[in-house]
Motif scaffolding. Structure first.
Motif, short mmCIF file in Angstrom:
data_model
loop_
_atom_site.label_atom_id
_atom_site.label_comp_id
_atom_site.label_asym_id
_atom_site.label_seq_id
_atom_site.Cartn_x
_atom_site.Cartn_y
_atom_site.Cartn_z
N VAL A 51 0.85 -1.18 0.00
CA VAL A 51 0.00 0.00 0.00
C VAL A 51 0.89 1.23 0.00
O VAL A 51 2.09 1.16 0.33
N SER A 52 0.31 2.36 -0.38
CA SER A 52 1.09 3.60 -0.45
C SER A 52 0.37 4.73 0.27
O SER A 52 -0.86 4.76 0.35
N VAL A 53 1.17 5.64 0.79
CA VAL A 53 0.68 6.89 1.37
C VAL A 53 1.26 8.03 0.55
O VAL A 53 2.48 8.09 0.35
N THR A 54 0.40 8.91 0.07
CA THR A 54 0.83 10.00 -0.81
C THR A 54 0.25 11.32 -0.31
O THR A 54 -0.94 11.40 -0.02
N PHE A 64 7.37 15.80 5.06
CA PHE A 64 8.51 16.13 4.23
C PHE A 64 9.34 14.87 4.02
O PHE A 64 9.11 13.84 4.66
N SER A 65 10.31 14.97 3.12
CA SER A 65 11.13 13.81 2.80
C SER A 65 11.81 13.26 4.04
O SER A 65 12.39 14.01 4.83
N GLY A 66 11.71 11.95 4.24
CA GLY A 66 12.33 11.30 5.39
C GLY A 66 11.39 10.97 6.51
O GLY A 66 11.74 10.18 7.40
N VAL A 67 10.17 11.55 6.51
CA VAL A 67 9.20 11.26 7.56
C VAL A 67 8.79 9.79 7.49
O VAL A 67 8.54 9.26 6.40
N ARG A 68 8.72 9.12 8.63
CA ARG A 68 8.35 7.71 8.68
C ARG A 68 6.84 7.54 8.61
O ARG A 68 6.08 8.36 9.13
N VAL A 69 6.41 6.47 7.96
CA VAL A 69 5.00 6.09 7.91
C VAL A 69 4.91 4.74 8.60
O VAL A 69 5.44 3.74 8.12
N ALA A 70 4.25 4.72 9.77
CA ALA A 70 4.30 3.54 10.63
C ALA A 70 2.90 3.04 10.97
O ALA A 70 1.95 3.81 11.03
N SER A 71 2.82 1.72 11.19
CA SER A 71 1.59 1.08 11.64
C SER A 71 1.94 -0.30 12.19
O SER A 71 2.83 -0.97 11.65
N PRO A 72 1.25 -0.74 13.25
CA PRO A 72 1.48 -2.11 13.73
C PRO A 72 1.15 -3.16 12.68
O PRO A 72 1.61 -4.31 12.79
N ALA A 73 0.39 -2.78 11.65
CA ALA A 73 0.02 -3.74 10.60
C ALA A 73 1.12 -3.91 9.56
O ALA A 73 1.06 -4.85 8.76
N PHE A 74 2.12 -3.02 9.53
CA PHE A 74 3.14 -3.07 8.49
C PHE A 74 4.31 -3.95 8.91
O PHE A 74 4.68 -4.03 10.08
N ALA A 75 4.91 -4.59 7.90
CA ALA A 75 6.09 -5.41 8.15
C ALA A 75 7.27 -4.54 8.59
O ALA A 75 8.12 -4.99 9.36
N ALA A 76 7.34 -3.31 8.10
CA ALA A 76 8.38 -2.36 8.47
C ALA A 76 7.87 -0.96 8.17
O ALA A 76 6.96 -0.77 7.35
N ASP A 77 8.45 0.03 8.84
CA ASP A 77 8.06 1.42 8.58
C ASP A 77 8.41 1.81 7.15
O ASP A 77 9.41 1.33 6.59
N GLY A 78 7.59 2.67 6.59
CA GLY A 78 7.90 3.26 5.29
C GLY A 78 8.51 4.64 5.48
O GLY A 78 8.57 5.17 6.60
N THR A 79 8.97 5.25 4.40
CA THR A 79 9.58 6.57 4.43
C THR A 79 9.00 7.42 3.30
O THR A 79 8.98 6.98 2.15
N ASP A 84 8.68 14.51 -7.51
CA ASP A 84 8.29 15.81 -8.06
C ASP A 84 7.69 16.66 -6.94
O ASP A 84 8.40 17.05 -6.03
N SER A 85 6.40 16.94 -6.98
CA SER A 85 5.78 17.77 -5.94
C SER A 85 5.04 16.93 -4.90
O SER A 85 4.37 17.48 -4.03
N LEU A 86 5.15 15.61 -5.00
CA LEU A 86 4.46 14.72 -4.07
C LEU A 86 5.45 13.96 -3.20
O LEU A 86 6.62 13.77 -3.57
N LEU A 87 4.97 13.54 -2.03
CA LEU A 87 5.72 12.67 -1.14
C LEU A 87 5.02 11.32 -1.12
O LEU A 87 3.81 11.26 -0.90
N VAL A 88 5.77 10.26 -1.36
CA VAL A 88 5.18 8.91 -1.47
C VAL A 88 5.96 7.93 -0.60
O VAL A 88 7.19 7.93 -0.60
N ALA A 89 5.23 7.12 0.15
CA ALA A 89 5.82 6.02 0.92
C ALA A 89 5.10 4.73 0.54
O ALA A 89 3.86 4.71 0.49
N VAL A 90 5.85 3.68 0.27
CA VAL A 90 5.28 2.38 -0.07
C VAL A 90 5.66 1.39 1.02
O VAL A 90 6.84 1.28 1.39
#
Length: 288
Positions: A51-54, A64-79, A84-90
């Motif tokens: 899944v992705s967070v955008t 901003f770039s480098g911010v962690r995306v975390a959840s107990p449901a995830f195998a590991a934190d995303g970043t 371009d003008s978007l921030l994306v974590a997978v």
């Protein structure tokens, strides 16, 4: 925060088409692009699903770039990484996640001890029940996946590097301008080196230090690292760039050969000796 489904789809398609170079961190093409987790809502997911967070860059002070995306449901934190003008974590839903609803939150980047702590709710994911056989298959599939790409793409006109993973593309024989503020290094105190450079360069400047680097014509296509060496400190990887094939007839600029130190010393002694001999001759002529 409002989402942009069309833009997210375009990003997923771009990730599938990006080529991997030598040493590239880009993942191999997949048939399962990540599904977006909308802000403020809940997304139904299954173990092993990507899944992705955008979000838009600059909209929120804690996005901003480098911010962690975390959840107990995830195998590991995303970043969150710039695209371009978007921030994306997978991220990947854990194969062992139990059924139920889990929060997805933004967290402070690693090494962000000096800044204000970040802890903001983004949305939720609801993990569906799964049998033991499905979880075992999930574990096998996830283990075969390549890591998610760490590369970032910043808007045109942004100084390079905006981050250590701000990968700019340059042809062999081409040039890049490296820039940084004086909080990192002072005038003449930093040397940049890379296997793809024609030679190491020293950064100079008053309020900002800069250096123009040239890529060797014979540099092979692929991903390269730039090492930052500041006086009195250990070297570190500071930037990355991707090299493409050189244009026909590419030639590296000629570099003037440097004389060995002992030759320079001998030349200096010879010059001193010649000057002394001439002075003695002039004195002899005057005394006659």
């Amino acid at each position: 925060m409002a989402m942009k489904p069309k833009r997210i789809g375009a990003i997923a398609a771009l990730m599938l088409l990006l080529p991997g170079g030598t040493g590239s961190a880009l993942a191999a093409p997949r048939a399962d692009p990540p599904r977006p987790v909308p802000s403020g809502t809940e997304l139904a997911v299954r173990p092993g699903e990507r899944v992705s967070v955008t979000t838009e860059a600059g909209v929120s002070g804690d996005a901003f770039s480098g911010v962690r995306v975390a959840s107990p449901a995830f195998a590991a934190d995303g970043t969150l990484r710039m695209d371009d003008s978007l921030l994306v974590a997978v991220v990947t839903v854990s194969c062992t996640a139990e059924p139920g609803s889990y929060e997805v939150r933004f967290g402070s980047p690693l090494g962000y001890e000096n800044g204000p702590a970040i802890d903001r709710l983004w949305g939720n994911v609801r993990v569906a029940p799964a049998e033991a056989a499905e979880r075992a298959q999930c574990a096998r599939q996830v283990a075969q996946r390549q890591p998610e790409s760490q590369e970032e793409r910043y808007p045109a006109g942004t100084e390079w590097p905006a981050s250590p993973w701000d990968v700019r593309t340059v042809p062999a024989g081409g040039q890049l301008k490296a820039e940084d503020g004086l909080e990192m290094g002072g005038d003449g105190m930093v040397k940049l080196s890379s296997p793809g450079f024609t030679r190491p360069v020293v950064m100079h400047g008053d309020k900002r230090v800069t250096a123009t680097v040239r890529i060797r014509c014979d540099a092979q296509p692929g991903l390269y690292t730039v090492h930052w060496k500041e006086e009195g400190k250990p070297a570190k990887i500071w930037a990355r760039y991707r090299v493409t094939a050189a244009s026909p007839g590419c030639q590296d600029p000629a570099v003037a050969p440097q004389k060995a130190p002992w030759l320079l010393g001998a030349a200096a002694l010879a010059a001193v000796g010649a000057a002394g001999y001439a002075l003695v001759r002039r004195r002899r002529k005057v005394s006659r």
